[in-house]
Design an enzyme around this catalytic site. Structure first.
Site, PDB file in Angstrom:
ATOM      1  N   HIS A 122     -12.553  -5.643   6.837  1.00 41.01           N
ATOM      2  CA  HIS A 122     -13.032  -5.401   5.562  1.00 41.01           C
ATOM      3  C   HIS A 122     -14.180  -4.424   5.668  1.00 41.01           C
ATOM      4  O   HIS A 122     -15.177  -4.570   4.837  1.00 41.01           O
ATOM      5  CB  HIS A 122     -13.183  -6.345   4.503  1.00 41.01           C
ATOM      6  CG  HIS A 122     -12.014  -7.534   4.308  1.00 41.01           C
ATOM      7  ND1 HIS A 122     -11.554  -8.404   5.256  1.00 41.01           N
ATOM      8  CD2 HIS A 122     -11.187  -7.364   3.312  1.00 41.01           C
ATOM      9  CE1 HIS A 122     -10.288  -8.981   4.971  1.00 41.01           C
ATOM     10  NE2 HIS A 122     -10.084  -8.266   3.592  1.00 41.01           N
ATOM     11  N   GLU A 128       0.763  -1.332  -0.068  1.00 38.24           N
ATOM     12  CA  GLU A 128      -0.104   0.104   0.077  1.00 38.24           C
ATOM     13  C   GLU A 128       0.867   1.268   0.006  1.00 38.24           C
ATOM     14  O   GLU A 128       0.314   2.175  -0.564  1.00 38.24           O
ATOM     15  CB  GLU A 128      -0.914   0.144   1.388  1.00 38.24           C
ATOM     16  CG  GLU A 128      -1.992  -1.114   0.993  1.00 38.24           C
ATOM     17  CD  GLU A 128      -1.646  -2.477   1.440  1.00 38.24           C
ATOM     18  OE1 GLU A 128      -0.731  -2.345   2.072  1.00 38.24           O
ATOM     19  OE2 GLU A 128      -2.705  -3.412   1.010  1.00 38.24           O
TER      20      GLU A 128
END
Lengths: 335, 351
Positions: free
Chosen positions: B121, B53
């Site tokens: 999530h 990321e």
């Protein structure tokens, strides 16, 4: 520290043109005097914090001289860290900008009085903004390098940082992103190794023999060089840059350098006697080889010292940014 | 009608054809998957990045510096947190350089609950994103806005955070995207990648038209006179439905979709609250140091004497995550019933 793999160059020969040697010396002196003036300004209360690169001139001056200066992907990008005033001087920057940034006046050309000394930024020359968090530049550099690879030409991206920061994941990211098979990037990855992270010696923190060795795992060409010798640094940088320019692949260079005034004003900014002084060593060689006399070199240093003292006095009288300017430039606007 | 994932995909196609977008990238963003939510299938500039990321955000910053126009994806907002300092740098670059550098980059990331995504999530990112100055932050609640906001994001010369409510990505819109074919099945056949071998597949893009939802402009999605309900993202359609349902009880609620969290449309909110005297802010981020708290503060400071009742915030519970069990997720973030009750309660409150 294990013995670095230094190039075995003949100390008695100077394999560069006299004119270039004199120019490099001039810039090294200019950068040294600038940093010493910045430290003095800090100690006199004309700035809140000092950080800079006295001791790295022998590496940073050749780097600036060898860069292809300009704006946009056809030219070299530099993702620098905060010890590179010598690179800026070599690129042709005027020292008063750094003094203005130290005094955080409105005319500070790099941040308008918003950022620390040594935090350069100049879009006109592809100098990406220097940030205080260390090593983040390593994760941005692949972006400009990818744009350059696509653009064509021989422009490259150069990223520099210190050895302590290579513990950050962003350094690993740089190695990964620049060496993806089929997508290798024209990126010269530089680590200036001064063997310290503020007060912590690298010896107790880093298990690798050389930082540069980490590139080998990614099939990146690597080298550890003596960054305290400007002639060696010039030749090594030239070779590495030619490789990156031509092959459009990364190169990891570790340059061993000194840290003559410690980490920053946080560690006192006092001269550290047991570090090798690259400028003194270079001057000794120049004198020995008859390139410059001691008198000439002393005069040069005195002239820069006087010039920068005058600039510092001038900067002291310049206005600070107006308070309402905090609202400027939060967003860019279309012109 | 297109769903939100298709709308995002079509907007990105339009942007790479017409707005100079050079790179759409992130984890699994390129072929064969085209994004875990399929929002980047078939795009010509889409490519797969290393699973990193920080590398993704750093790459986007570098590309933007060098004149490219990147759209970077963080696969789930839960994983954007380890890039916070890079987001801060992207946001402060223009300011820190006194306007010398600007970064035209888009970061898109799916946010929020609704797919039973468990602890990692389901997180929201609106409170954190709105705490990083220098970014423009948009969050659509329907496919047409998703299309129009992505077009605007790609036209921007500043960093734009594009938050995708993941619970809405599969929901079809009520309005057609300009250029979208009338037959949904035909659209799917044209732009949805087939299952199995996709190596020979290429999308057939419809003739899309420029349609931009301006950044900074909210929208009244239901006019009303008694209560103002301000929301965005996943909870917006729930607010709209609650307001419609409550109309049968005689509660006339106005519902505003913020669409942009920064810079936001305060004039729209202010005008509505001045009219109704009551306001409920609804989102699903955790309630402590919530973006809605800022809106409540501003409401109190600027509109206190117009209010008939204290402004309210209905948000997610301040718990460390969203549990996988249906009961846990439902209890953690506002649901239809919670919103209906909150509006009803606010509408009936007497000074």
């Amino acid at each position: 520290m294990p013995k670095p793999r230094l190039l075995n160059r003949d100390e008695d020969s100077l394999p560069l043109e006299r004119e270039l040697l004199v120019r490099m010396h001039d810039l090294m002196v200019k950068a040294r005097v600038l940093e010493e003036r910045l430290i003095q300004m800090y100690k006199q209360g004309h700035g809140y914090f000092w950080i800079g690169g006295p001791g790295e001139e022998a590496f940073n001056v050749p780097l600036g001289l060898l860069m292809k200066k300009g704006q946009g992907p056809a030219y070299d990008y530099l993702h620098a860290h905060y010890r590179q005033s010598a690179t800026m001087m070599a690129l042709g920057e005027e020292p008063i900008g750094a003094l203005r940034q130290m005094k955080n006046v409105a005319a500070d050309p790099y941040s308008g009085g918003r950022n620390f000394a040594g935090h350069f930024s100049k879009r006109e020359w592809n100098i990406a903004p220097v940030s205080s968090p260390i090593e983040v530049q390593y994760v941005m550099a692949p972006g400009t390098a990818l744009a350059q690879k696509r653009h064509g030409g021989d422009g490259i991206t150069i990223v520099t940082g210190g050895d302590a920061g290579t513990a950050e994941g962003d350094f690993a990211s740089c190695l990964v992103w620049s060496s993806r098979p089929g997508n290798e990037l024209p990126l010269l990855i530089i680590v200036t190794n001064n063997k310290w992270g503020i007060s912590t010696p690298a010896a107790g923190q880093h298990g690798e023999t050389h930082v540069a060795d980490r590139g080998k795992a990614f099939n990146i060409r690597t080298k550890t060089i003596d960054g305290n010798d400007p002639i060696n640094a010039y030749l090594e940088l030239k070779e590495a840059m030619e490789y990156v320019r031509k092959e459009r692949k990364p190169f990891l260079m570790e340059a061993l350098v000194s840290r003559l005034y410690g980490h920053s004003s946080a560690s006192g900014a006092n001269f550290v006697g047991n570090e090798q002084d690259c400028l003194a060593a270079f001057e000794e060689r120049l004198e020995k080889q008859g390139i410059l006399t001691r008198k000439e070199m002393d005069e040069l240093r005195n002239r820069y010292t006087e010039d920068m003292a005058a600039m510092a006095r001038q900067v002291r009288e310049e206005p600070l940014p107006a308070p309402e300017t905090i609202w400027n430039h939060i967003f860019a606007e279309r012109k | 009608m297109a769903n939100m994932a298709q709308a995002v995909r079509m907007a990105l196609h339009y942007a790479e054809e017409n707005l100079g977008v050079t790179d759409i990238f992130g984890e699994d963003v390129g072929a064969p998957l085209g994004g875990v939510f399929t929002a980047t299938q078939g795009l010509k500039t889409a490519w797969n990045s290393p699973l990193d990321e920080r590398g993704i955000i750093g790459m986007a910053i570098g590309l933007a510096m060098a004149g490219s126009k990147p759209v970077a994806e963080i696969q789930f907002a839960d994983y954007i947190y380890n890039t916070i300092d890079l987001l801060k740098i992207a946001g402060n670059t223009c300011w820190a350089t006194h306007g010398d550098w600007n970064l035209p980059m888009v970061v898109k990331t799916p946010v929020g609950s609704g797919i039973r995504g468990s602890i990692y999530h389901s997180h929201s990112f609106d409170a954190t994103a709105t705490h990083i100055p220098g970014w423009k932050i948009v969050i659509p609640s329907n496919p047409l806005d998703a299309y129009g906001l992505m077009i605007s994001a790609c036209q921007e010369i500043n960093p734009v955070m594009y938050l995708e409510p993941k619970a809405l990505l599969r929901i079809k819109g009520e309005e057609r995207i300009p250029g979208e074919p009338e037959d949904d099945k035909l659209l799917s056949k044209m732009i949805d990648a087939p299952l199995g071998d996709r190596t020979q597949w290429k999308p057939q893009w419809p003739q899309l038209e420029a349609y931009a939802v301006p950044i900074g402009k909210g929208k009244v999605v239901r006019a009303g006179a008694q209560v103002t309900v301000v929301s965005y993202g996943r909870t917006l359609p729930l607010c709209k439905k609650a307001a419609d349902d409550l109309a049968n009880e005689g509660v006339d609620a106005e519902v505003i979709d913020m669409r942009t969290l920064w810079p936001y449309d305060w004039e729209l909110i202010k005008g509505s609250v001045e009219k109704t005297g009551r306001v409920l802010y609804v989102n699903e981020d955790t309630e402590v140091t919530n973006f809605g708290e800022h809106l409540v503060r501003r409401t109190v400071e600027e509109l206190f004497y117009k209010l008939m009742a204290p402004p309210r915030l209905l948000a997610g519970k301040f718990v460390p995550g969203i549990g996988l069990a249906d009961t846990l997720e439902m209890a953690s973030v506002p649901q239809q019933g919670d919103i209906t009750s909150a509006i009803r309660s606010l509408a009936s409150e007497q000074p």
